[in-house]
Design an enzyme around this catalytic site. Structure first.
Site, PDB file in Angstrom:
ATOM      1  N   ASP A   1      -0.349  -7.776   1.024  1.00 19.72           N
ATOM      2  CA  ASP A   1       0.354  -7.178   2.035  1.00 19.72           C
ATOM      3  C   ASP A   1       0.446  -8.092   2.884  1.00 19.72           C
ATOM      4  O   ASP A   1      -0.159  -8.610   3.937  1.00 19.72           O
ATOM      5  CB  ASP A   1      -0.322  -6.082   2.705  1.00 19.72           C
ATOM      6  CG  ASP A   1       0.297  -5.515   3.916  1.00 19.72           C
ATOM      7  OD1 ASP A   1       1.414  -5.754   3.965  1.00 19.72           O
ATOM      8  OD2 ASP A   1      -0.168  -4.656   4.682  1.00 19.72           O
TER       9      ASP A   1
ATOM     10  N   ARG B   1       1.173   4.206   3.862  1.00 18.18           N
ATOM     11  CA  ARG B   1       1.545   5.692   4.049  1.00 18.18           C
ATOM     12  C   ARG B   1       2.870   5.624   3.262  1.00 18.18           C
ATOM     13  O   ARG B   1       3.019   7.000   2.877  1.00 18.18           O
ATOM     14  CB  ARG B   1       1.673   5.733   5.544  1.00 18.18           C
ATOM     15  CG  ARG B   1       2.949   5.278   6.284  1.00 18.18           C
ATOM     16  CD  ARG B   1       2.634   5.080   7.804  1.00 18.18           C
ATOM     17  NE  ARG B   1       1.539   4.306   8.081  1.00 18.18           N
ATOM     18  CZ  ARG B   1       0.936   4.234   9.391  1.00 18.18           C
ATOM     19  NH1 ARG B   1       1.643   4.804  10.392  1.00 18.18           N
ATOM     20  NH2 ARG B   1       0.187   3.336   9.587  1.00 18.18           N
TER      21      ARG B   1
ATOM     22  N   LYS C   1      -4.533   3.935  -2.596  1.00 22.98           N
ATOM     23  CA  LYS C   1      -3.494   2.716  -2.009  1.00 22.98           C
ATOM     24  C   LYS C   1      -3.826   1.542  -2.748  1.00 22.98           C
ATOM     25  O   LYS C   1      -4.800   1.031  -2.601  1.00 22.98           O
ATOM     26  CB  LYS C   1      -3.470   2.633  -0.538  1.00 22.98           C
ATOM     27  CG  LYS C   1      -2.931   1.807   0.226  1.00 22.98           C
ATOM     28  CD  LYS C   1      -3.197   1.353   1.580  1.00 22.98           C
ATOM     29  CE  LYS C   1      -2.260   0.024   2.172  1.00 22.98           C
ATOM     30  NZ  LYS C   1      -2.456  -0.254   3.405  1.00 22.98           N
TER      31      LYS C   1
ATOM     32  N   LYS D   1       2.745 -10.449   9.025  1.00 18.68           N
ATOM     33  CA  LYS D   1       1.577 -10.546   9.734  1.00 18.68           C
ATOM     34  C   LYS D   1       1.141 -11.887  10.282  1.00 18.68           C
ATOM     35  O   LYS D   1       1.871 -12.960   9.683  1.00 18.68           O
ATOM     36  CB  LYS D   1       0.547  -9.996   8.701  1.00 18.68           C
ATOM     37  CG  LYS D   1       0.479  -8.776   8.239  1.00 18.68           C
ATOM     38  CD  LYS D   1      -0.584  -8.512   7.298  1.00 18.68           C
ATOM     39  CE  LYS D   1      -0.860  -6.998   6.730  1.00 18.68           C
ATOM     40  NZ  LYS D   1      -1.412  -6.063   7.932  1.00 18.68           N
TER      41      LYS D   1
ATOM     42  N   ASP E   1      -5.957  -4.966   0.249  1.00 18.48           N
ATOM     43  CA  ASP E   1      -5.413  -3.945   0.704  1.00 18.48           C
ATOM     44  C   ASP E   1      -5.030  -3.020  -0.376  1.00 18.48           C
ATOM     45  O   ASP E   1      -4.606  -2.004  -0.566  1.00 18.48           O
ATOM     46  CB  ASP E   1      -4.033  -4.268   1.150  1.00 18.48           C
ATOM     47  CG  ASP E   1      -3.616  -3.315   2.328  1.00 18.48           C
ATOM     48  OD1 ASP E   1      -4.369  -2.607   2.748  1.00 18.48           O
ATOM     49  OD2 ASP E   1      -2.106  -3.361   2.501  1.00 18.48           O
TER      50      ASP E   1
ATOM     51  N   GLU F   1       3.175   0.023   5.639  1.00 22.62           N
ATOM     52  CA  GLU F   1       3.813   0.426   4.146  1.00 22.62           C
ATOM     53  C   GLU F   1       2.957   1.364   3.105  1.00 22.62           C
ATOM     54  O   GLU F   1       3.295   1.816   2.471  1.00 22.62           O
ATOM     55  CB  GLU F   1       4.028  -0.771   3.271  1.00 22.62           C
ATOM     56  CG  GLU F   1       2.727  -1.548   2.774  1.00 22.62           C
ATOM     57  CD  GLU F   1       1.487  -1.895   3.721  1.00 22.62           C
ATOM     58  OE1 GLU F   1       0.645  -1.745   3.104  1.00 22.62           O
ATOM     59  OE2 GLU F   1       1.962  -2.356   4.647  1.00 22.62           O
TER      60      GLU F   1
END
Length: 497
Positions: free
Chosen positions: A272, A353, A267, A279, A290, A351
């Site tokens: 993010d 996944r 990933k 967030k 991330d 996001e």
């Protein structure tokens, strides 16, 4: 720092600093006894005075002892008679490294063969951890500081071992050096600021790696190709950002052409914000980490390339930036994945996944032996396992067992969580085949359940490294380089190395 292995008597070595272990209760091992005898009882005399208790990691520096060629002797406590655990062993080595770092000598000799480490009866396991601890401890990230770190005086460390264990210790140092190189690369990528490290930057890093290593084939799929392949979930994540998404494909062929490859999927969300499901602002700077799943795949590949392992390996990096904008994906949007399954996006902050599910489908074309995805996927994993252990799930018990064993032996542990059918029901959607979140309960497991629906064509495992990929806050803040040791150990095992 150069690491070498030699089999000579400690009392005969000429060095700036000789490191010798001393146990609790004034107990001296074979090496300490030899040094004590050569120095006419200097060590036993100071132990009688109580200058060193011998507790693990305690140190005492001695200068200009008679009868030795070493300029200094650093005594380090090794505890009682029983063997040290991995953690205590690492702490002992780190304690020694901390003292050596402050000395002026350009070299040191570590005579630590007398120390036993639990579960590491041979020389390989013990010296692998020792070498990794030393090498990883030299890591510095100061490229954006005006004042750089002072150059280290210590350039060379010699590890003394018995002749019978020299070959094992040398193999351990070779593997540890490759792993430390991979970890440093992973940490560099993780620590870079997000205005530098974006998907296109990672693509350039892959191309540069391909230029250096001729046996590495690199392909970069841009946003048009991602869309044309029908990767609707992957594309949706990046569509709110000015930085376009990239799927990076790196293929290393060290085995026979007929051998099926292992596939690592990382990933790579280079920043993010959470997207429209924004967030909280506090600590959001750490969302540059991330992409540490992709960074750890990069690092593992670096280790494999250095060791030239006789395996075939495919690395797939799903890279995007998750930003809020007028073009960003909204909660409630429905997208069609490359597999044909539709996903209702209930939360745009789930996001990772979405980029992974399409990449897992893409992995089918390589007809893999096994696929492992690595992702900073869920905060729920930190709640469950803290920052010491990675979460592990999978659809094949043998693969899961191999990864658990690799993590234990690499001292980079994971813990298996269940993927029972009951959890799958939390992902039901009234409008699409699947929702991208399963509610507040068992968030790490339902994320794994989501991914499992796209990994039915092969043996698959998922590592959630949200708690282990970086250290939050404080002066030690930064990427950890995990799980490069675990992944490299897994591939070393498959290569029979």
């Amino acid at each position: 720092m150069e690491l070498v292995v030699k089999s000579v008597a400690a009392v005969s070595v000429k060095t700036a600093t000789l490191v010798v272990p001393v146990g609790e209760g004034r107990k001296l091992g074979a090496t300490a006894k030899a040094v004590d005898q050569a120095t006419e009882g200097a060590i036993s005399a100071l132990l009688k005075r109580g200058d060193l208790a011998g507790k693990p990691g305690q140190t005492l520096l001695l200068h200009s002892l008679p009868g030795l060629k070493a300029e200094r002797v650093l005594l380090v406590g090794s505890g009682k008679d029983e063997a040290l655990g991995d953690r205590a062993w690492r702490k002992l080595v780190a304690s020694v490294a901390g003292v050596l770092k402050g000395l002026g000598g350009g070299d040191a000799v570590l005579a630590l063969d007398d120390i036993a480490v639990t579960g590491r009866d041979g020389h390989y396991g013990k010296y692998r951890l020792l070498a990794e601890t030393l090498l990883d401890g030299t890591y510095v990230f100061d490229r954006y500081k005006s004042q750089k770190a002072e150059p280290r005086a210590l350039k060379k460390v010699t590890l003394l071992t018995a002749k019978a264990g020299q070959a094992e210790a040398e193999r351990a140092v070779k593997h540890a050096s490759a792993i430390a190189t991979g970890m440093a690369f992973t940490r560099d990528l993780g620590n870079l600021p997000p205005n530098v490290c974006h998907p296109s930057f990672l693509a350039e890093q892959a191309k540069d790696l391909g230029k250096v290593h001729k046996g590495l084939k690199v392909e970069v799929l841009d946003e048009k190709k991602i869309k044309d392949l029908g990767m609707g979930a992957f594309y949706a994540v990046g569509q709110g950002s000015d930085q376009p998404p990239r799927l990076i494909v790196m293929q290393y062929q060290g085995g026979k052409k007929s051998e099926k490859p292992f596939v690592l999927v990382g990933k790579g969300i280079t920043f993010d914000t959470g997207g429209i499901s924004l967030k909280p602002g506090a600590g959001m700077d750490e969302m540059k980490y991330d992409m540490c799943g992709a960074a750890s795949v990069f690092g593992t590949l670096r280790a494999v390339l250095e060791l030239q392992l006789p395996i075939n390996l495919v690395c797939l990096l799903a890279c995007a930036e998750n930003m809020p904008s007028g073009g960003a994906t909204r909660p409630g949007d429905i997208v069609t994945t490359m597999s044909g399954q539709t996903v209702e996006i209930l939360n745009t902050d789930a996001e990772g996944r979405l980029v992974l599910c399409d990449t897992l489908t893409y992995a089918e074309r390589f007809k893999p032996q096994a696929v492992i995805d690595i992702a900073t996927l869920t905060g729920a994993c930190i709640v469950a396992l803290g920052s010491h252990t990675s979460g592990l799930m999978g659809n094949d018990d043998e693969l899961v067992g191999q990864l658990l064993d690799a993590g234990k032996r690499a001292d980079d542990r994971a813990w298996q969580l269940p993927l029972f059918d009951e959890y799958q029901e939390q992902l039901d959607s009234p409008f699409a085949d699947i929702a991208n979140i399963g509610g507040p309960k068992a968030g790490t497991i339902t994320a794994g359940c989501f991914l499992s629906r796209f990994a039915k064509a092969y043996h698959w495992a998922h590592l959630d490294i949200a708690g282990t990929a970086w250290i939050s806050g404080g002066k030690d803040k930064g990427a950890s380089g995990r799980p490069v040791p675990l992944l490299t150990q897994y591939l070393l095992d498959r290569a029979g190395a």
